[in-house]
Design an enzyme around this catalytic site. Structure first.
Site, PDB file in Angstrom:
ATOM      1  CG  HIS A   1      -5.828   2.024   5.026  1.00 19.08           C
ATOM      2  ND1 HIS A   1      -5.470   3.023   5.896  1.00 19.08           N
ATOM      3  CD2 HIS A   1      -4.787   1.170   4.976  1.00 19.08           C
ATOM      4  CE1 HIS A   1      -4.249   2.770   6.345  1.00 19.08           C
ATOM      5  NE2 HIS A   1      -3.810   1.650   5.795  1.00 19.08           N
TER       6      HIS A   1
ATOM      7  CG  ASN B   1      -1.704   1.243   1.419  1.00 19.56           C
ATOM      8  OD1 ASN B   1      -1.825   2.037   0.489  1.00 19.56           O
ATOM      9  ND2 ASN B   1      -2.261   1.435   2.605  1.00 19.56           N
ATOM     10  CD1 TRP B   2       3.537   0.897  -2.813  1.00 19.86           C
ATOM     11  CD2 TRP B   2       3.758   2.115  -4.685  1.00 19.86           C
ATOM     12  NE1 TRP B   2       4.313   0.173  -3.691  1.00 19.86           N
ATOM     13  CE2 TRP B   2       4.465   0.890  -4.846  1.00 19.86           C
ATOM     14  CE3 TRP B   2       3.763   3.027  -5.737  1.00 19.86           C
ATOM     15  CZ2 TRP B   2       5.158   0.587  -6.022  1.00 19.86           C
ATOM     16  CZ3 TRP B   2       4.452   2.717  -6.906  1.00 19.86           C
ATOM     17  CH2 TRP B   2       5.140   1.512  -7.037  1.00 19.86           C
ATOM     18  CE  LYS B   3      -0.201   3.454   4.701  1.00 20.22           C
ATOM     19  NZ  LYS B   3      -0.146   3.630   6.147  1.00 20.22           N
TER      20      LYS B   3
ATOM     21  CD  GLU C   1      -3.044   5.752   6.562  1.00 21.27           C
ATOM     22  OE1 GLU C   1      -2.955   5.763   5.320  1.00 21.27           O
ATOM     23  OE2 GLU C   1      -2.145   5.292   7.295  1.00 21.27           O
TER      24      GLU C   1
ATOM     25  N   GLY D   1       2.488   2.524  10.772  1.00 16.49           N
ATOM     26  CA  GLY D   1       3.466   3.595  10.599  1.00 16.49           C
ATOM     27  C   GLY D   1       4.181   4.009  11.873  1.00 16.49           C
TER      28      GLY D   1
ATOM     29  N   GLY E   1       2.788  -0.920   4.328  1.00 14.36           N
ATOM     30  CA  GLY E   1       2.873   0.489   3.974  1.00 14.36           C
ATOM     31  C   GLY E   1       4.320   0.886   3.740  1.00 14.36           C
ATOM     32  N   GLY E   2       4.940   1.448   4.770  1.00 11.53           N
ATOM     33  CA  GLY E   2       6.301   1.998   4.645  1.00 11.53           C
ATOM     34  C   GLY E   2       7.294   1.062   3.977  1.00 11.53           C
TER      35      GLY E   2
ATOM     36  CB  SER F   1       5.121  -1.482  12.168  1.00 14.15           C
ATOM     37  OG  SER F   1       4.762  -0.121  12.347  1.00 14.15           O
TER      38      SER F   1
ATOM     39  CD  GLU G   1      -3.493  -2.234   7.505  1.00 14.49           C
ATOM     40  OE1 GLU G   1      -2.349  -2.401   7.067  1.00 14.49           O
ATOM     41  OE2 GLU G   1      -4.188  -1.259   7.217  1.00 14.49           O
TER      42      GLU G   1
HETATM   43  P1  PGA Z   1       2.792   0.475   7.682  1.00  8.29           P
HETATM   44  O1  PGA Z   1       1.329   0.691   7.047  1.00  8.29           O
HETATM   45  O2  PGA Z   1       3.323  -0.833   7.118  1.00  8.29           O
HETATM   46  O3  PGA Z   1       3.592   1.652   7.229  1.00  8.29           O
HETATM   47  O4  PGA Z   1       2.629   0.405   9.157  1.00  8.29           O
HETATM   48  C1  PGA Z   1       0.448  -0.382   6.850  1.00  8.29           C
HETATM   49  C2  PGA Z   1      -0.840   0.123   6.272  1.00  8.29           C
HETATM   50  O5  PGA Z   1      -1.293   1.228   6.628  1.00  8.29           O
HETATM   51  O6  PGA Z   1      -1.455  -0.560   5.446  1.00  8.29           O
END
Ligand code: PGA
Length: 253
Positions: free
Chosen positions: A96, A11-13, A98, A174, A229-230, A208, A168
């Site tokens: 998600h 997930n590149w956001k 967010e 993050g 994500g990251g 994470s 999640e």
């Molecule tokens: P993260 O994000 O790996 O940076 O914690 C995961 C996500 O939001 O899908």
């Protein structure tokens, strides 16, 4: 019990321009993806066309980070499932945390999007998770099972099996904090038990996940992969996680 195939979803956001997308995918596509593992990336909408072109014959699937429940209409700024299908998008992340927090996505709205994704031949990856406060108060199971039941309400078992869930914990996204593998495994077991058909669907862990914790997480029987994500933003960290999934694929349960 199952032959659930591991899935690693990037997930590149809101990261990566078109040029950066081409560079990252060119590097990724030089590497062979392991057998037995599904790998997909979800770039921003603006980079989907470039990603689609770069991913031809590469063994990595293309996903989107959200979408509208509508096919077309007066929804300024939104992107429809028809538009995503035209770009060969096969996966779509829905609900998600967010999106729920900053874009007011509701459980009912997520449920409508899940139906729309299925109707257009895409696999929804439905994200659920508890806040730090809910976690502290011991409300994790109640929260995530409620979200899962809501997202899949009214679907047949057959339809539910085709979907993916990502558990999640919001406090882990993050932050560098990661849930204990056994704890995440237990929560996911409850999620599976809450909806008919989820026993056969893939359920990912997200929050994470990195190369140094992915193997332990995916060693748990309920954890079929990761929503990343990251660590999906660099080839090395993403491929460390893909390699961990390959270990799991080699030891199916
Ligand atoms: P993260 O994000 O790996 O940076 O914690 C995961 C996500 O939001 O899908």
């Amino acid at each position: 019990m199952s032959a659930r195939r591991p899935l690693i979803a990037g997930n590149w956001k809101m990261h990566k321009t078109i040029a950066e997308t081409r560079t990252l995918l060119a590097e990724l596509c030089e590497l062979a993806m392991p057998n037995g593992v599904d790998v997909m990336v979800a770039p921003p909408f603006t980079a989907l066309a470039a990603a689609r072109d770069r991913l031809r014959d590469c063994g990595i699937g293309l996903g989107a980070q959200t979408m509208s429940e509508h096919e077309h209409g007066p929804y300024t700024g939104d992107i429809s499932p028809v538009m995503l299908r035209e770009l060969s998008v096969r996966w779509v992340i829905l609900g998600h945390s967010e999106r729920r927090a900053y874009f007011n996505e509701t459980d009912d709205g997520v449920a409508r999007k899940v139906r729309a994704a299925l109707a257009h031949g895409m696999t929804p990856i439905v994200a659920v998770g508890e806040t730090a406060d809910e976690h502290q108060r011991g409300e994790t199971i109640a929260k995530v099972t409620f979200q899962a039941r809501a997202a899949f309400a009214g679907l047949t078992e057959e339809e539910v099996r085709k979907c993916v869930v990502a558990y999640e914990p919001i406090w882990a996204i993050g932050t560098g904090l990661v849930d204990e593998p056994a704890s995440a495994n237990g929560v996911i077991g409850e999620i599976r038990g809450a909806v008919e058909g989820l026993e056969y669907a893939r359920v990912l862990y997200g929050g994470s996940m990195k190369g140094d914790n992915a193997t332990a997480l995916m060693a748990e029987p309920n954890i079929d992969g990761g929503l990343i994500g990251g660590a999906s933003l660099s080839v090395q960290s993403f491929m460390e996680i893909v390699a961990a999934a390959a270990l799991r694929a080699a030891a199916p349960r």
